[in-house]
Design a protein around this motif. Structure first.
Motif, PDB file in Angstrom:
ATOM      1  N   LEU A   7       0.855  -1.181   0.000  1.00  0.00           N
ATOM      2  CA  LEU A   7       0.000   0.000   0.000  1.00  0.00           C
ATOM      3  C   LEU A   7       0.894   1.235   0.000  1.00  0.00           C
ATOM      4  CD1 LEU A   7      -2.654  -1.062   2.678  1.00  0.00           C
ATOM      5  CD2 LEU A   7      -2.834  -1.227   0.185  1.00  0.00           C
ATOM      6  N   ILE A   8       0.659   2.125  -0.949  1.00  0.00           N
ATOM      7  CA  ILE A   8       1.410   3.374  -1.040  1.00  0.00           C
ATOM      8  C   ILE A   8       0.610   4.443  -0.312  1.00  0.00           C
ATOM      9  CG2 ILE A   8       2.552   5.010  -2.561  1.00  0.00           C
ATOM     10  CD1 ILE A   8       3.579   2.146  -2.813  1.00  0.00           C
ATOM     11  N   VAL A   9       1.194   4.992   0.732  1.00  0.00           N
ATOM     12  CA  VAL A   9       0.504   5.953   1.591  1.00  0.00           C
ATOM     13  C   VAL A   9       1.099   7.338   1.349  1.00  0.00           C
ATOM     14  CG1 VAL A   9      -0.167   6.515   3.949  1.00  0.00           C
ATOM     15  CG2 VAL A   9       0.225   4.120   3.296  1.00  0.00           C
ATOM     16  N   GLU A  10       0.257   8.283   0.947  1.00  0.00           N
ATOM     17  CA  GLU A  10       0.711   9.655   0.723  1.00  0.00           C
ATOM     18  C   GLU A  10       0.338  10.514   1.924  1.00  0.00           C
ATOM     19  OE1 GLU A  10       0.488  13.257  -2.595  1.00  0.00           O
ATOM     20  OE2 GLU A  10      -0.863  11.520  -2.744  1.00  0.00           O
ATOM     21  N   HIS A  11       1.321  11.255   2.430  1.00  0.00           N
ATOM     22  CA  HIS A  11       1.130  12.092   3.613  1.00  0.00           C
ATOM     23  C   HIS A  11       1.171  13.567   3.226  1.00  0.00           C
ATOM     24  CE1 HIS A  11       1.919   8.597   6.313  1.00  0.00           C
ATOM     25  NE2 HIS A  11       2.686   8.215   5.304  1.00  0.00           N
TER      26      HIS A  11
END
Length: 568
Positions: free
Chosen positions: A44-48
């Protein structure tokens, strides 16, 4: 607003090795159905929104826990989006016309082999087949092979073979610990699985791609690669069976351009490669933001990324081919037809031969390979050869030059998007300002005037000549450009070292009309390490008729060195 992007998409690694002749090697693979019955790890690619330089982090979870973990992550107020990384996987080999598998290797009109590699006589990519010729060998002769190149290859199935030199490598795939073990035989999981099966199960794609681009010539083994004195920096982005996830490609790009890899902090920082080849395609409908960010970082460093268009007989409008700034390569046959399997369309920049490519695989065995996967490393190697002479060109410069560096495919390609056409490496080097000939000038006291040098450098003669020192005189001879427009002045110019040798890229330092042979003292030999010099007989104001073929010649700085008597 938070976004949930679930992209459970199977990407296809473009081609595998196909065998068409007895004793050639065809790889066998674990069935996809068997692979997908197993519990898999999903990234899962999580963008902050609180990160400045690189806002993405990764979370790896079992496939059965994706939904729960995604919901948990989205409850964090700092999280903007959660995206499931698309899968990448090996494909089935493309369907190749039956005639291609039986076509005689040494076609009529082909060039006489010049290398002793056993597979070289069958390398039709170097031959003129029915009037179609990429002129790879001719172009390679225009550059100095002493300039070593480093080609980054993001792939899987790298194995040791005599023809390929791996400078270094790193594993970004998930079937083995992330780390320096990138060769199949060095990864315990791969070797254990093969040993238990008692046969070769796993993917050899990266080995074949690397060989097409860089195989050492004249070593009595394998084939001759398109770029000589080139090493491979191998980024392993898929597992032993040829499966992976798209985020590993972004990691591999960052690593190969010499940047840090946030998700793999143990990856050593290396010197940037010269060009990157990615023979992997994805059915993802767009270029994910984290992948585009990596491509942009490569572009900013001047590192071109060459990608294969895909083998779906459709538009090249998926995955990395959708990223801005990449060079997308379609495939044709040896005799100039559109390959039946190739993807095409407006995203394609250029085409190269991609059918029945003579290649070498594991255990140094000769094979044939088909697919855009093998057209792509041809193009990457051509660009590497160009960079041996012109190393200041940007990826945008190369993409622009490619629009004018091809020849038309046959009629069956009409209406399909092939960008600039079938690559002609000689034209690309012309467009990139690589001189065809370096013969245009010599030191004024060499050759036929050498007999006069003692008199000319005598103090009395130098006093008579005043500020004109014969030791600094260079003779320019425009007769080396018989096809130039003789009504134009002959101009001497210089460009910064590594810049395309075109008068519009530098400064005119002398110009003479009405003479094809004259002397100039405008060339400063002490500055030869900083500048490249050239002679042009064309309209330098517009550059319209300035070409490496007819009206520009390079000046060999070694030929300008003054006589040793001048230093006495």
């Amino acid at each position: 607003m938070k976004t949930l992007l679930i992209m459970g998409i199977s990407a296809t690694l473009l081609t595998s090795v196909s065998a068409f002749a007895q004793n050639d090697v065809a790889d066998s693979f674990e069935p996809a159905e068997q692979r997908h019955e197993q519990e898999r790890t999903v990234t899962l690619i999580v963008e902050h929104d609180n990160a400045s330089d690189y806002p993405w982090t990764k979370v790896r979870v079992p496939s059965s826990q994706v939904d729960a973990k995604t919901n948990e992550l989205l409850r964090d107020p700092s999280v903007i989006s959660v995206e499931r990384a698309p899968e990448i996987s090996r494909p089935k080999p493309p369907t190749v016309d039956a005639r291609a598998s039986v076509m005689p290797m040494m076609a009529s009109g082909s060039a006489v082999p010049t290398f002793n590699d056993p597979g070289f006589p069958d390398q039709r990519i170097y031959q003129n087949i029915n009037g179609h010729d990429m002129r790879l060998l001719e172009a390679a002769e225009r550059v100095d092979d002493a300039n070593a190149m480093r080609i980054g290859v993001l792939d899987s199935g790298f194995s040791r073979i005599q023809d390929v030199t791996y400078e270094t490598g790193y594993n970004f795939a998930g079937d083995a610990p992330i780390g320096p073990a990138f060769l199949l035989e060095d990864i315990a999981y791969c070797s254990d699985q093969e040993a238990s099966a008692g046969s070769t199960l796993f993917y050899r794609h990266g080995t074949v791609v690397s060989a097409v681009a860089t195989a050492s010539a004249n070593n009595y083994s394998g084939i001759a690669g398109v770029s000589q004195n080139a090493t491979v920096v191998a980024g392993r982005v898929m597992d032993c069976s040829g499966y992976g996830q798209l985020d590993a490609i972004a990691d591999g790009i960052l690593w190969q351009i010499g940047a840090g890899v946030p998700s793999a902090p143990g990856a050593p920082v290396i010197d940037p490669v010269d060009v990157i080849n990615i023979s992997i395609s994805s059915t993802a409908p767009e270029c994910p933001s984290y992948l585009q960010s990596a491509v942009d970082a490569a572009t900013q460093k001047g590192i071109p990324i060459v990608v294969a268009a895909g083998n779906d007989s459709y538009r090249a409008d998926r995955g990395i081919a959708m990223c801005d700034g990449v060079i997308t390569v379609a495939a044709t046959t040896h005799d100039g037809d559109l390959a039946s399997f190739t993807n095409t369309g407006p995203n394609v920049d250029i085409a190269a031969t991609g059918e029945t490519i003579r290649a070498v695989t594991v255990n140094d065995r000769l094979t044939y390979a088909s697919g855009t996967s093998f057209a792509s490393p041809i193009m990457a190697a051509v660009i590497a050869n160009t960079q041996k002479r012109v190393d200041n060109a940007s990826p945008a410069d190369i993409i622009d030059a490619l629009t004018r560096s091809g020849t038309p495919a046959n009629n069956n390609a009409t209406g399909f998007g092939l960008g600039g056409g079938i690559i002609d490496a000689m034209i690309l080097m012309d467009e990139m300002g690589v001189p065809r000939d370096i013969v245009a000038a010599v030191n004024g006291l060499s050759g036929e005037r050498e007999q006069y040098k003692q008199a000319l450098i005598h103090p009395s003669a130098q006093a008579f000549l005043g500020s004109k020192n014969p030791c600094d005189m260079v003779e320019v001879d425009a007769r080396t450009m018989p096809n130039a427009d003789k009504s134009q002045a002959v101009s001497v110019f210089r460009v910064a070292k590594g810049t395309p040798l075109l008068p519009q890229n530098g400064n005119i330092i002398d110009s003479v009309s009405g003479q094809e042979r004259f002397f100039t003292d405008a060339i400063t030999t002490s500055e030869a390490s900083a500048y490249d010099y050239g002679v042009a007989q064309c309209d330098i104001a517009t550059g319209a008729d300035c070409s490496q073929k007819d009206s520009i010649r390079g000046i060999d700085s070694e030929s300008l060195i003054a006589s040793t008597d001048c230093s006495i």
